[in-house]
Design an enzyme around this catalytic site. Structure first.
Site, short mmCIF file in Angstrom:
data_model
loop_
_atom_site.label_atom_id
_atom_site.label_comp_id
_atom_site.label_asym_id
_atom_site.label_seq_id
_atom_site.Cartn_x
_atom_site.Cartn_y
_atom_site.Cartn_z
N GLU A 1 0.86 3.89 1.79
CA GLU A 1 1.29 4.31 3.12
C GLU A 1 2.43 3.46 3.65
OE1 GLU A 1 -3.32 4.62 3.06
OE2 GLU A 1 -1.77 3.38 2.16
N HIS B 1 0.85 -1.19 0.00
CA HIS B 1 0.00 0.00 0.00
C HIS B 1 0.89 1.24 0.00
CE1 HIS B 1 -3.87 -1.91 1.85
NE2 HIS B 1 -3.29 -2.73 0.98
N CYS C 1 -2.48 -0.28 7.50
CA CYS C 1 -1.67 0.93 7.43
C CYS C 1 -1.82 1.78 8.69
CB CYS C 1 -2.06 1.73 6.19
SG CYS C 1 -1.66 0.87 4.65
N CYS D 1 -6.30 1.99 5.68
CA CYS D 1 -6.94 0.74 6.11
C CYS D 1 -6.38 0.35 7.49
CB CYS D 1 -6.67 -0.37 5.10
SG CYS D 1 -4.94 -0.92 5.07
#
Length: 146
Positions: A48, A46, A79, A76
């Site tokens: 992040e 991801h 993260c 999410c």
């Protein structure tokens, strides 16, 4: 946030959901990332997570207690959990994620009273631009399947 949006556009090159993130320390970018799940075939790739990894590598430490993370979508659970574990003091996100957001929409891991660290969270910065980028991506994906 404009730089995070530019990172998000880079994800489109790999047919990844256009989400970008920028880690900033004392006005300097120390990490940046965009979604690479499809490109890397990695469920943890991801934006992040990538920005946090780059920041930790650049600073030579896992504790990012003086770093602000800017991301184009509310993080999410994975993260948000990483942000708590990294002792990040502040998160700024653009669009809320009513399906999987873990910074206030569905869950709030970033400010949960039972965890040992809480972040200051600001949402909504360039929310319309970030949300439209994601909507357009999924609209094109649906059209391609039709």
């Amino acid at each position: 946030m404009r730089l995070a949006l530019a990172e998000a556009v880079r994800a489109l090159e790999h047919s990844d959901v256009p989400i970008g993130a920028i880690a900033v320390r004392q006005g300097e970018i120390v990490g940046l990332g965009y979604n690479r799940r499809e490109a890397d075939q990695d469920p943890t790739a991801h934006a992040e997570m990538i920005a946090l990894r780059e920041a930790a590598a650049a600073l030579g430490r896992w504790r990012l207690d003086d770093v602000t993370l800017y991301c184009t979508l509310e993080p999410c659970a994975m993260c948000a959990g990483a942000m708590v574990l990294a002792r990040l003091p502040r998160l700024v996100y653009a669009a809320a994620d009513p399906k999987a957001g873990a910074a206030g929409s569905v869950f709030d891991l970033t400010r949960h009273h039972r965890l040992n660290h809480r972040l200051h969270v600001d949402g909504g910065l360039y929310a319309d631009e970030a949300a439209e980028l994601i909507r357009k991506f999924f609209r094109q994906l649906r059209d391609a399947k039709a």
